[in-house]
Structure formats: C-alpha cells, structure tokens
Scaffold this active site. Structure first.
Site, PDB file in Angstrom:
ATOM      1  N   HIS A 100      -9.847 -15.682  22.827  1.00 18.38           N
ATOM      2  CA  HIS A 100      -8.598 -14.961  23.093  1.00 18.38           C
ATOM      3  C   HIS A 100      -7.727 -15.750  24.048  1.00 18.38           C
ATOM      4  CE1 HIS A 100     -11.480 -13.610  26.158  1.00 18.38           C
ATOM      5  NE2 HIS A 100     -10.449 -13.312  26.948  1.00 18.38           N
ATOM      6  N   HIS A 102      -4.960 -15.278  27.116  1.00 16.30           N
ATOM      7  CA  HIS A 102      -4.349 -14.392  28.104  1.00 16.30           C
ATOM      8  C   HIS A 102      -2.861 -14.716  28.180  1.00 16.30           C
ATOM      9  CE1 HIS A 102      -8.061 -12.948  30.215  1.00 16.30           C
ATOM     10  NE2 HIS A 102      -8.551 -14.015  29.616  1.00 16.30           N
TER      11      HIS A 102
END
Length: 145
Positions: A100, A102
């Site tokens: 992922h 941020h």
C-alpha cells in the site's frame, strides 16, 4: 486475497473502512491511525505483501490513484505538501502485509518528520558511490521490471 490480512478483510466487507476511492483494481481509505488530517492508504485489490510481488499494472494504477488523491488533499484539505510513502518489508516498518501507499497530507507545524542517521551529515566518498552504482548496474534489471 489473504485470510491473514486486515486489508483483505476490509475488501471482503468484514472490517469497516472510510473509503475515498474505489475501482476494479485499487481502493483508498482513511488510515485509522492518521499521521495528519487526511492520511489515506491506497492499495491494489490484489493481495501481495511486497511491491515486487504485485503485477506492474496494479502497482502503477496504485501510484496513479495516490498521486491524484494527493492533489485532492492539497485542494480540499488545504495541505501545503504531501508525502507519498511506501513501507516495503519489515525492515522498512511495513506493519500490514499488503502492499500500500500512504498519502500523508502535510501542514506547517504538523509534527511529522524524518530522522536521519548520523552518517547523513558525512556523505560517502564518490568512489564508494561509484562502486555501489556499478554493482547495481552490473546486476541488471530483473526480467519482471
């Protein structure tokens, strides 16, 4: 999807999330422990722990969405800057085993910072940088790059 991944549980609808974006490949939602106001996580629906494990199309789509959400955070939330941050592996402080990105909106005096090692103030000699660059160059790009 993985049975051991909280992000996969969010995708299944078994855990709550405040979504900011969804398409067939990528989702984005608010981080439940935000560093700053508007801190979002952007991830592919496909489960992969590390950046190198995700197919290139999904990885690039993830970064494209992160880039667009960064612009939205600047415009909508009044952020004066944005950090896009990937923590890829345990040594890089990855705490959820699902690739992922941020999106961390930045504001003057927000308290978030980076700490550099003491060696940062004493850069290596050019010969050492050249030797490392040569080793990387000689290794060649992986076939999957």
């Amino acid at each position: 999807m993985s049975d051991q991944c909280v992000f996969c549980e969010i995708l299944r609808g078994n855990e709550p999330a405040s979504f900011t974006y969804q398409d067939d490949t990528v989702v984005a939602f608010m981080d439940i422990q935000p560093i700053t106001q508007g801190h979002m996580l952007v991830m592919p629906r496909e489960h992969a722990v590390l950046m190198t494990e995700i197919n290139e199309s999904a990885a690039m789509r993830t970064f494209r969405v992160a880039r667009k959400l960064a612009a939205v955070a600047r415009h909508t939330l009044g952020a004066s800057g944005v950090n896009l941050l990937v923590m890829d592996g345990e040594a890089a402080y990855q705490d959820v085993p699902h690739f992922h990105v941020h999106v961390i909106p930045r504001y003057a005096g927000d308290g978030f910072g980076l700490t550099f090692p003491d060696t940062y103030e004493h850069p290596p000699a050019r010969a050492q940088l050249d030797a490392i660059a040569t080793a990387i160059r000689n290794a060649g790009m992986p076939a999957t790059a």
